[in-house]
Design a protein around this motif. Structure first.
Motif, PDB file in Angstrom:
ATOM      1  N   ALA A 489       0.785  -1.265  -0.142  1.00 35.92           N
ATOM      2  CA  ALA A 489      -0.083   0.153  -0.025  1.00 35.92           C
ATOM      3  C   ALA A 489       0.945   1.490   0.151  1.00 35.92           C
ATOM      4  O   ALA A 489       0.289   2.187  -0.394  1.00 35.92           O
ATOM      5  CB  ALA A 489      -1.080   0.079   1.242  1.00 35.92           C
ATOM      6  N   ILE A 490       2.179   1.244   0.610  1.00 35.30           N
ATOM      7  CA  ILE A 490       2.981   2.542   0.295  1.00 35.30           C
ATOM      8  C   ILE A 490       3.994   2.384  -0.657  1.00 35.30           C
ATOM      9  O   ILE A 490       4.975   2.920  -0.566  1.00 35.30           O
ATOM     10  CB  ILE A 490       3.583   2.602   1.774  1.00 35.30           C
ATOM     11  N   GLY A 491       3.883   1.426  -1.654  1.00 37.73           N
ATOM     12  CA  GLY A 491       4.728   1.170  -2.793  1.00 37.73           C
ATOM     13  C   GLY A 491       5.899   0.340  -2.389  1.00 37.73           C
ATOM     14  O   GLY A 491       6.869   0.265  -3.284  1.00 37.73           O
ATOM     15  N   GLY A 492       5.738  -0.612  -1.702  1.00 32.63           N
ATOM     16  CA  GLY A 492       6.808  -1.697  -1.395  1.00 32.63           C
ATOM     17  C   GLY A 492       6.802  -2.405  -2.509  1.00 32.63           C
ATOM     18  O   GLY A 492       5.866  -2.556  -3.430  1.00 32.63           O
ATOM     19  N   PRO A 493       7.929  -3.309  -2.894  1.00 31.63           N
ATOM     20  CA  PRO A 493       8.074  -3.946  -3.947  1.00 31.63           C
ATOM     21  C   PRO A 493       6.871  -5.126  -4.510  1.00 31.63           C
ATOM     22  O   PRO A 493       6.796  -5.208  -5.276  1.00 31.63           O
ATOM     23  CB  PRO A 493       9.385  -4.695  -3.688  1.00 31.63           C
ATOM     24  N   LEU A 494       6.312  -5.336  -3.123  1.00 35.13           N
ATOM     25  CA  LEU A 494       5.035  -6.328  -3.562  1.00 35.13           C
ATOM     26  C   LEU A 494       3.911  -5.904  -4.554  1.00 35.13           C
ATOM     27  O   LEU A 494       3.491  -6.582  -5.287  1.00 35.13           O
ATOM     28  CB  LEU A 494       4.246  -6.831  -2.215  1.00 35.13           C
ATOM     29  N   ALA A 495       4.034  -4.439  -4.178  1.00 34.00           N
ATOM     30  CA  ALA A 495       2.947  -3.623  -5.211  1.00 34.00           C
ATOM     31  C   ALA A 495       3.381  -3.738  -6.577  1.00 34.00           C
ATOM     32  O   ALA A 495       2.593  -3.441  -7.570  1.00 34.00           O
ATOM     33  CB  ALA A 495       3.035  -2.232  -4.904  1.00 34.00           C
ATOM     34  N   LEU A 496       4.609  -4.159  -6.883  1.00 39.62           N
ATOM     35  CA  LEU A 496       5.258  -4.094  -8.440  1.00 39.62           C
ATOM     36  C   LEU A 496       4.912  -5.463  -9.084  1.00 39.62           C
ATOM     37  O   LEU A 496       5.032  -5.378 -10.241  1.00 39.62           O
ATOM     38  CB  LEU A 496       6.711  -3.568  -8.540  1.00 39.62           C
ATOM     39  N   VAL A 497       4.567  -6.478  -8.447  1.00 46.71           N
ATOM     40  CA  VAL A 497       4.432  -7.885  -8.977  1.00 46.71           C
ATOM     41  C   VAL A 497       3.235  -7.932  -9.991  1.00 46.71           C
ATOM     42  O   VAL A 497       2.298  -7.305  -9.575  1.00 46.71           O
ATOM     43  CB  VAL A 497       4.422  -8.920  -7.873  1.00 46.71           C
ATOM     44  N   GLN A 498       3.557  -8.374 -10.984  1.00 48.39           N
ATOM     45  CA  GLN A 498       2.374  -8.751 -12.064  1.00 48.39           C
ATOM     46  C   GLN A 498       2.042 -10.122 -12.271  1.00 48.39           C
ATOM     47  O   GLN A 498       3.004 -10.890 -12.061  1.00 48.39           O
ATOM     48  CB  GLN A 498       2.803  -7.992 -13.305  1.00 48.39           C
ATOM     49  N   ASP A 499       0.778 -10.505 -12.934  1.00 50.57           N
ATOM     50  CA  ASP A 499       0.618 -11.736 -13.327  1.00 50.57           C
ATOM     51  C   ASP A 499       1.588 -12.256 -14.224  1.00 50.57           C
ATOM     52  O   ASP A 499       2.122 -11.488 -15.107  1.00 50.57           O
ATOM     53  CB  ASP A 499      -0.694 -11.904 -13.845  1.00 50.57           C
ATOM     54  N   GLY A 500       2.274 -13.442 -14.000  1.00 52.54           N
ATOM     55  CA  GLY A 500       3.291 -14.211 -14.823  1.00 52.54           C
ATOM     56  C   GLY A 500       4.540 -13.737 -14.566  1.00 52.54           C
ATOM     57  O   GLY A 500       5.481 -14.609 -15.062  1.00 52.54           O
ATOM     58  N   ASP A 501       4.815 -12.986 -13.578  1.00 55.77           N
ATOM     59  CA  ASP A 501       6.402 -12.662 -13.059  1.00 55.77           C
ATOM     60  C   ASP A 501       6.684 -13.930 -12.355  1.00 55.77           C
ATOM     61  O   ASP A 501       5.864 -14.810 -11.765  1.00 55.77           O
ATOM     62  CB  ASP A 501       6.367 -11.616 -12.056  1.00 55.77           C
ATOM     63  N   MET A 502       8.098 -14.284 -12.596  1.00 54.15           N
ATOM     64  CA  MET A 502       8.543 -15.449 -11.951  1.00 54.15           C
ATOM     65  C   MET A 502       9.194 -14.821 -10.671  1.00 54.15           C
ATOM     66  O   MET A 502       9.775 -13.907 -10.502  1.00 54.15           O
ATOM     67  CB  MET A 502       9.776 -15.931 -12.692  1.00 54.15           C
ATOM     68  N   ILE A 503       8.534 -15.905  -9.390  1.00 56.27           N
ATOM     69  CA  ILE A 503       9.199 -15.385  -7.959  1.00 56.27           C
ATOM     70  C   ILE A 503       9.959 -16.667  -7.496  1.00 56.27           C
ATOM     71  O   ILE A 503       9.678 -18.043  -7.593  1.00 56.27           O
ATOM     72  CB  ILE A 503       7.861 -15.240  -7.171  1.00 56.27           C
TER      73      ILE A 503
END
Length: 572
Positions: A489-503
């Protein structure tokens, strides 16, 4: 024994108008004058009884046993209510109000004429909120927990709160009916007390015992067992002695006491919520701990207690097997044995005669229940300030895993899409839930152990890697990464994950990474727009303005550090 003037005499020892006012209205309860003359320490009983908090609904009765002990020891008990947080009822989450309850406790203790206090705790957030508030005042303090409920019985088998997640999956798949679910509800919650497994409530009870704030056996005596009342009576006796000895919380809550508690939590396979609450308590009392301490001290300890959700049995069973003292004795070589506790004895003295009566329930360092326990702290570009996972409750084969992200932007998005047959997901995917952190929900709810998509359950799959900035119930289980910090919610990297990205998750190496280029990472970061949060008044607005992130304990920034017990001005 100290002859120091009792704190309560700053109120009740006055002459003239002020003394008259402080004493007179108290006497309408039938209290004789000699109780106010300074020979009997005033012991506050901080009670979180509430019918909206069923785990604590027996506290009126338990308080009477406590009062008997206080009277017997020559004290003067006065009971007072504070905000009670019922985990199963409060929306949007009890965690949102933990800090508010702690403020209620702190100000109630400081503002009233008490010399010592007993905190009556049970349901998940009532323990940390009361301990946080009391730590900020630093009077002689003890905790009496409400105890776990008796193990449920349903269709010939034992059940407890951990079975909620299993029953929910069975219901989703049509294996049980709504009528059977209703039958299971009553069968599971068949006595007073908190959750039967090592959920957050029993984890918190074990936390205060391992810190030294309670008498031995506080963590595991069942709520319905008469020995819980005996423990309350003895707690009442001891708190009066602590006041006379001037044994304040700060004498017990040392850095080594916190290290002990981390190791004990590992041995129990305790709740991941432990991290948030212990961190907040430490910062209130002025002890520095951080996420690396949880990983470092947990890593030394295997799983000793065979209790759900990490094991097979229940807290009630653990009590019959020897309780927390027996568990602590098995890891005695790792503990700081000389740390003083509320009963005036050291940790080593308290556990020296503890025995194990059932090796099915309590393992040893040489033959543990599981080799991995405690809390693993992850770092990486997806969680620069840390994330946590409980290996003992996870699927071993998933602790090293790379998979395609399936992203849910909010909890509402998750609920709408998770069972969609067209959802692009398989058993190797990584479920990612955003905006369920401290600010994003708000309050960081227990939704991190997301239910698996129906199309995955239909394959017979029981676990997947799941990642969020939220929490998980202490009764939950699975390969679940939690407390991602900073939150989305404050712009942490989790906010940047998109469908299909590899984790990539690698628990042995303690890493969690989003496998995109630095250039793509920065591009997404520049385009980030936070969600609008529809809160502009009252306590929730204060929470959003001043709450810390998960790695700092989700406390308010202005509450860290003790402010003492002195009140300089009178009320008349």
């Amino acid at each position: 024994m100290s002859k120091k003037k009792l704190r309560s005499q700053e109120w009740y020892g006055r002459t003239g108008k002020d003394g008259f006012i402080y004493r007179s209205w108290m006497k309408n309860q039938g209290l004789p004058h000699h109780l106010f003359e300074g020979e009997k320490p005033v012991i506050g009983i901080c009670n979180t009884w509430s019918e909206f908090t069923p785990c604590n609904a027996h506290f009126k009765e338990l308080a009477e046993s406590l009062k008997q002990g206080i009277w017997e020891a020559g004290g003067f008990p006065l009971e007072f209510p504070v905000m009670s947080l019922g985990e199963c009822s409060i929306k949007p989450t009890a965690m949102l109000f933990r800090n508010l309850a702690s403020m209620d406790v702190e100000e109630s203790i400081r503002a009233n004429p008490m010399d010592g206090v007993v905190l009556m705790c049970g349901c998940d957030k009532t323990t940390p909120s009361l301990v946080m508030g009391a730590a900020s005042v630093d009077l002689p303090t003890m905790v009496i927990s409400g105890g776990p409920m008796l193990v449920g019985r349903f269709k010939g088998r034992k059940i407890g709160t951990s079975d909620i997640w299993r029953l929910a999956e069975d219901f989703k798949m049509g294996r049980i009916s709504q009528e059977e679910m209703i039958e299971a509800e009553a069968a599971m919650s068949r006595s007073r007390g908190s959750c039967a497994p090592m959920g957050t409530a029993s984890t918190m009870a074990a936390m205060v015992e391992s810190l030294g704030l309670s008498l031995p056996d506080n963590a595991t005596i069942p709520a319905a067992d008469s020995r819980r009342k005996v423990l309350a009576h003895m707690t009442g006796i001891r708190i009066v002695e602590m006041v006379k000895e001037d044994m304040k919380m700060s004498k017990i809550l040392t850095r080594k006491a916190f290290e002990n508690s981390i190791m004990v939590n590992a041995a129990l396979g305790g709740s991941t919520n432990f991290i948030l609450h212990l961190t907040a308590i430490a910062k209130r009392i002025g002890v520095e701990i951080d996420l690396t301490d949880f990983d470092h001290f947990s890593a030394k300890i295997p799983l000793i207690a065979n209790v759900q959700p990490s094991g097979d049995y229940w807290v009630e069973d653990l009590f019959y097997a020897g309780g927390l003292p027996a568990v602590m004795r098995e890891i005695e070589s790792a503990l700081h044995r000389d740390e003083i506790t509320a009963n005036g004895k050291t940790i080593g003295e308290n556990i020296s005669k503890a025995e194990c009566y059932d090796r099915e329930l309590i393992g040893t360092m040489e033959k543990p229940i599981k080799p991995d326990s405690g809390i693993a702290v992850l770092k990486g570009n997806l969680c620069p300030n840390g994330a946590v996972i409980k290996p003992s409750a996870a699927t071993p084969s998933l602790l090293t895993h790379t998979g395609k992200a399936v992203v849910f932007e909010t909890i509402d998005d998750f609920k709408a899409k998770v069972d969609d047959p067209n959802l692009d997901v398989d058993e190797n995917s990584v479920l990612v839930l955003k905006n369920v952190g401290p600010k994003g929900y708000p309050g960081m709810p227990e939704v991190g152990n997301m239910t698996l998509p129906k199309k995955i359950l239909e394959k017979g799959i029981k676990d997947m890697v799941r990642i969020s900035d939220g929490r998980m119930s202490g009764t939950g289980f699975g390969t679940v990464v939690l407390h991602v910090s900073p939150e989305s919610a404050i712009g942490g990297p989790l906010a940047l994950v998109q469908d299909g990205d590899m984790i990539e998750l690698n628990v042995p190496n303690r890493t969690l990474n989003l496998l995109i280029s630095d250039e793509e990472f920065e591009k997404r970061k520049a385009a980030f727009k936070p969600l609008e949060l529809p809160y502009d008044r009252g306590y929730v607005n204060l929470f959003l303005d001043r709450v810390n992130q998960a790695h700092d304990g989700v406390d308010f920034d202005f509450l860290q550090g003790s402010s003492g017990s002195e009140v300089k001005r009178d009320s008349h």
